[in-house]
Design a protein around this motif. Sequence first.
Motif, PDB file in Angstrom:
ATOM      1  N   HIS A 114       0.210  14.482  -4.577  1.00  0.00           N
ATOM      2  CA  HIS A 114      -0.711  13.747  -3.708  1.00  0.00           C
ATOM      3  C   HIS A 114      -1.963  14.584  -3.433  1.00  0.00           C
ATOM      4  CE1 HIS A 114       2.864  11.242  -2.214  1.00  0.00           C
ATOM      5  NE2 HIS A 114       2.049  10.405  -2.828  1.00  0.00           N
ATOM      6  N   SER A 115      -1.754  15.848  -3.096  1.00  0.00           N
ATOM      7  CA  SER A 115      -2.889  16.720  -2.781  1.00  0.00           C
ATOM      8  C   SER A 115      -3.809  16.869  -3.980  1.00  0.00           C
ATOM      9  CB  SER A 115      -2.383  18.095  -2.333  1.00  0.00           C
ATOM     10  OG  SER A 115      -1.667  18.001  -1.116  1.00  0.00           O
ATOM     11  N   MET A 116      -3.220  17.010  -5.158  1.00  0.00           N
ATOM     12  CA  MET A 116      -4.019  17.168  -6.371  1.00  0.00           C
ATOM     13  C   MET A 116      -4.815  15.897  -6.664  1.00  0.00           C
ATOM     14  SD  MET A 116      -2.720  18.245 -10.196  1.00  0.00           S
ATOM     15  CE  MET A 116      -1.847  19.641  -9.451  1.00  0.00           C
ATOM     16  N   ASP A 117      -4.170  14.752  -6.545  1.00  0.00           N
ATOM     17  CA  ASP A 117      -4.858  13.483  -6.810  1.00  0.00           C
ATOM     18  C   ASP A 117      -6.006  13.271  -5.829  1.00  0.00           C
ATOM     19  OD1 ASP A 117      -3.121  12.999  -8.863  1.00  0.00           O
ATOM     20  OD2 ASP A 117      -1.870  11.566  -7.766  1.00  0.00           O
ATOM     21  N   LEU A 118      -5.755  13.576  -4.562  1.00  0.00           N
ATOM     22  CA  LEU A 118      -6.787  13.395  -3.544  1.00  0.00           C
ATOM     23  C   LEU A 118      -7.951  14.342  -3.800  1.00  0.00           C
ATOM     24  CD1 LEU A 118      -7.465  11.818  -0.972  1.00  0.00           C
ATOM     25  CD2 LEU A 118      -6.279  13.578   0.354  1.00  0.00           C
ATOM     26  N   ALA A 119      -7.650  15.579  -4.151  1.00  0.00           N
ATOM     27  CA  ALA A 119      -8.703  16.564  -4.417  1.00  0.00           C
ATOM     28  C   ALA A 119      -9.557  16.141  -5.606  1.00  0.00           C
ATOM     29  CB  ALA A 119      -8.083  17.937  -4.661  1.00  0.00           C
ATOM     30  N   VAL A 120      -8.921  15.620  -6.647  1.00  0.00           N
ATOM     31  CA  VAL A 120      -9.664  15.169  -7.829  1.00  0.00           C
ATOM     32  C   VAL A 120     -10.615  14.042  -7.463  1.00  0.00           C
ATOM     33  CG1 VAL A 120      -9.440  13.982 -10.041  1.00  0.00           C
ATOM     34  CG2 VAL A 120      -7.950  15.924  -9.515  1.00  0.00           C
ATOM     35  N   GLN A 121     -10.149  13.095  -6.663  1.00  0.00           N
ATOM     36  CA  GLN A 121     -11.013  11.979  -6.272  1.00  0.00           C
ATOM     37  C   GLN A 121     -12.208  12.457  -5.450  1.00  0.00           C
ATOM     38  OE1 GLN A 121      -9.379   8.104  -5.220  1.00  0.00           O
ATOM     39  NE2 GLN A 121      -7.319   8.995  -5.326  1.00  0.00           N
ATOM     40  N   LEU A 122     -11.971  13.417  -4.569  1.00  0.00           N
ATOM     41  CA  LEU A 122     -13.073  13.929  -3.753  1.00  0.00           C
ATOM     42  C   LEU A 122     -14.079  14.691  -4.609  1.00  0.00           C
ATOM     43  CD1 LEU A 122     -11.214  15.144  -0.525  1.00  0.00           C
ATOM     44  CD2 LEU A 122     -12.370  12.969  -0.934  1.00  0.00           C
ATOM     45  N   ARG A 123     -13.591  15.454  -5.576  1.00  0.00           N
ATOM     46  CA  ARG A 123     -14.509  16.164  -6.478  1.00  0.00           C
ATOM     47  C   ARG A 123     -15.341  15.187  -7.304  1.00  0.00           C
ATOM     48  NH1 ARG A 123     -10.165  19.852  -7.281  1.00  0.00           N
ATOM     49  NH2 ARG A 123      -9.584  18.791  -9.234  1.00  0.00           N
ATOM     50  N   ASP A 124     -14.782  14.010  -7.553  1.00  0.00           N
ATOM     51  CA  ASP A 124     -15.513  12.997  -8.313  1.00  0.00           C
ATOM     52  C   ASP A 124     -16.488  12.209  -7.438  1.00  0.00           C
ATOM     53  OD1 ASP A 124     -14.240  13.742 -10.624  1.00  0.00           O
ATOM     54  OD2 ASP A 124     -12.717  12.165 -10.526  1.00  0.00           O
ATOM     55  N   GLY A 125     -16.565  12.574  -6.166  1.00  0.00           N
ATOM     56  CA  GLY A 125     -17.526  11.944  -5.272  1.00  0.00           C
ATOM     57  C   GLY A 125     -17.000  10.760  -4.488  1.00  0.00           C
ATOM     58  N   ARG A 126     -15.717  10.498  -4.564  1.00  0.00           N
ATOM     59  CA  ARG A 126     -15.144   9.375  -3.830  1.00  0.00           C
ATOM     60  C   ARG A 126     -15.037   9.729  -2.351  1.00  0.00           C
ATOM     61  NH1 ARG A 126     -12.733   4.970  -5.911  1.00  0.00           N
ATOM     62  NH2 ARG A 126     -11.246   3.768  -4.658  1.00  0.00           N
ATOM     63  N   MET A 127     -15.329   8.781  -1.474  1.00  0.00           N
ATOM     64  CA  MET A 127     -15.239   9.026  -0.043  1.00  0.00           C
ATOM     65  C   MET A 127     -13.780   9.217   0.357  1.00  0.00           C
ATOM     66  SD  MET A 127     -18.077   6.320   1.389  1.00  0.00           S
ATOM     67  CE  MET A 127     -17.847   6.859   3.077  1.00  0.00           C
TER      68      MET A 127
END
Length: 291
Positions: A114-127
């Motif tokens: 979960h942490s990895m998926d969330l971090a990836v989305q944030l790095r991609d600019g997702r709010m």
Amino acid sequence: MEITSEIIHTPPRDAATVIILRDSPQGPEVFLVKRHGLSDVLGGAYVFPGGKLDESDAQLDETHHLDSSAADLHKRLGEPDLEQQRAKGLFVAALREAFEECGVLFAQDATPTHSMDLAVQLRDGRMFNLALAETGLRLQTQAVIPWSRWVTPKMPSISSKRFDTRFFVAALPEGQVARHDDVETTQSDWLRPRAALEQYWDRTIEMAPPQIMTLAHLARFADVASALQAARTIPPALIQPEPMDENGERVLCYPGDPCHSIRQAAMPGPTRLRYRNKRFEPEQGFEALFA
């Protein structure tokens, strides 16, 4: 971290910060991160993870992604004049900043994946609120407890920006590792509160008055449980420093000081810090922080 002579007229901006604690054989430790040296807010200083309130923080769907209602969070924050959605947003901001700045995810049944998926989305600019919805996680707002509220004074301060910051306290979730993000923060460490202040006194690290006074308060607790219990039973202190010039030096007075408009102390420790030798110090020396 130089003091500025600029008079600040801008209204304070809402912000949230999390004091993350863990127990050690020598007593409780607090997680501190070093702000990037080029940051326009406390650049190079050691702080608790935190940052500004984003408008999207209040838009998070509480039914699916929070363990408390906006009404409950508003009551816990203890600010009757604040609208419920903004109170909710401050809790979310604290949890968001904890994840963004040090990778600590306060969420039910959160896994490393979960942490990895969330971090990836944030790095991609997702709010954050949209990324959280994508993962289906529910934030643990009950894990963070309101501790204090600091409002940057209107007169010269250590920053040219003003903030109305809610400090929350929390225990490090089991199985999680806190680390700096190498973007906004460049170093981090777990330190006992007194040890952190000793490093400040030795000029190994830099800190601002809210961190200095908060660490002095935390140094009085024998373990994390007692600090959290105090946060649950004592309403968050409102601390609005009142600056003055005395003998050519800048002095920050806190509630309980004879020169402060509020005569009842809001926290333990000295009631004033004096800016000398390019830093803030208690008038009576280091040990005055713990008197």
